[in-house]
Enzyme design. Sequence first.
Site, mmCIF file in Angstrom:
data_model
loop_
_atom_site.group_PDB
_atom_site.id
_atom_site.type_symbol
_atom_site.label_atom_id
_atom_site.label_comp_id
_atom_site.label_asym_id
_atom_site.label_seq_id
_atom_site.Cartn_x
_atom_site.Cartn_y
_atom_site.Cartn_z
ATOM 1 N N ASN A 94 0.677 -1.285 -0.024
ATOM 2 C CA ASN A 94 0.121 0.142 -0.036
ATOM 3 C C ASN A 94 0.480 1.399 0.223
ATOM 4 O O ASN A 94 1.957 0.993 -0.056
ATOM 5 C CB ASN A 94 -1.103 -0.240 1.136
ATOM 6 N N CYS A 95 0.163 2.851 -0.502
ATOM 7 C CA CYS A 95 0.776 3.801 -0.279
ATOM 8 C C CYS A 95 0.338 4.677 0.407
ATOM 9 O O CYS A 95 -1.772 4.569 0.560
ATOM 10 C CB CYS A 95 1.786 4.253 -2.029
ATOM 11 N N PRO A 96 0.357 5.965 0.464
ATOM 12 C CA PRO A 96 -0.542 6.939 0.906
ATOM 13 C C PRO A 96 -1.710 6.973 -0.009
ATOM 14 O O PRO A 96 -2.854 7.027 0.196
ATOM 15 C CB PRO A 96 0.195 7.853 1.582
ATOM 16 N N GLY A 149 -2.034 5.583 -2.719
ATOM 17 C CA GLY A 149 -3.524 3.788 -3.299
ATOM 18 C C GLY A 149 -3.053 4.414 -4.847
ATOM 19 O O GLY A 149 -3.997 3.596 -5.403
ATOM 20 N N THR A 206 1.422 1.407 -5.344
ATOM 21 C CA THR A 206 0.920 -0.022 -4.209
ATOM 22 C C THR A 206 0.869 -1.107 -5.909
ATOM 23 O O THR A 206 1.462 -2.095 -5.510
ATOM 24 C CB THR A 206 -0.437 0.495 -4.156
#
Length: 477
Positions: free
Chosen positions: A9-11, A13, A17
């Site tokens: 995941n990443c901030p 998204g 990701t």
Amino acid sequence: MTRIVAVTNCPAGIAHTYMVAEKIADESKKRGFEVHVETQGASGIENRLTSQQIAEADYVILALGKGITDEDKDRFNGKKVVEIPVSEALRNIPKIMDNLESEAKLFSSSKIKLGDKQEAVQNGLISHLMAGVSAALPFVIAGGLCMALGSIMAQFGMPNVAPKNGNIGSIAWALNELGSLGFTFMVPIMGANIAFSIGDKPAYAPAFICSLLANSPDLFGKKTGAGFIGAVLLGLAIGYFIKWFKTIKVGKTFQSTMGFLVIPFVTLLIFGLFTWWLVAPFASLLMGILLNFLNTIPPSLKLVGGFVVGAMLAFDMGGPINKAAWFFAFSLIGSHVYSWYGVVGVVTTLPPVAVAIACWIKPSLFTKQERAAALPALLVGATVATEPAIPYALAAPLPMISANTLAGAITGALTMLLGVDRIAPGINVLDPILGLVHPWYNFYICLTIGLVLNVLFIIVFKSIWIKKQKEKTIAGK
């Protein structure tokens, strides 16, 4: 056979990701590993890991940019876990695969807090802020498109009439109202998800309600609501308050009701009154000062601001510096300040599209693999995100980052000079066609000039860099 499960995941998204998920899958298949990757992106959870897949896995890889929930942590109890920041995963996955046994740590959800290695990344301020932005994006995108469609209908002569005397109103009016609701709820959704990122589910409702309250200026006799400043203050305060609240030991009688009753009620009672009495008036005052400054800023300072924001957006292509500039510009949309987001719309498109064009103009500067990735980089960069430019920057950091940053800075200033406004995120180069960017012709002028500059800088800087590298190699021999 080695079995691996992974979560990415990443901030925001959007890009990291999925790029990291693909990297893990490709690297595992090269080694003959069985792999299952769950992505927690802007579209929600995809390819959710089953309990059987987790139970059978020899190792768990967590490539995280915004942490995972307590429920997620429980899934990996007793497993060998390798944790890595998503921003580092693109270049470190092969190394991790080489050292799975030495890198993995046995995880016990009841005793060990997952994320010690990633603490600064998961719990960093930008990570929490971007969690709020990621959740608010669908509201603004859908709302912006509805408003644009309603405006187009009205421009073509369709009626824009509100309901009256039993009449349900026109479609154009309904679309504009739907879009307006998306923008209205953008701020409370942002505050709620900032709090959720820190304090999990019990934080969501109190932060949403308080952020909505803070953005009702009629309740406080102000000209403006608390805006994103209120959402940020309340989201962070409520999130950390609940994180602390959850550490209080209670008897078994109250334990089952803490998460859905006691904590939300006590938090809303405290922060609701606090918002009404202090936070909303204070934040709305700050927001008023900021908006007044941005609306009256001299043209020369606007150019400097566009230069700085453009440089930040292009510098690390989706990293923390990019996210800070992006958050600032995006957050102002709810207050009807669109020029800064106009810079975002142009500059974030430049690095991946420019490097793809540079690959075709001067293929000798790039490897076979980089040339093969040029078309996907152009398509994704032109419509979605800046991140496809990252692999090219990792291969040659100095020339690529210098070229992108300089081109982004100049283009950011030009975008400000020509007054490009972007009312909502959409599909980047198609935004003017969708009615999300005004004036449309200035957007394409800035984009064209920015691409010409970026491609030129890439070719010049990388040619010089490659020449220097060859000279060093010859001297070393």
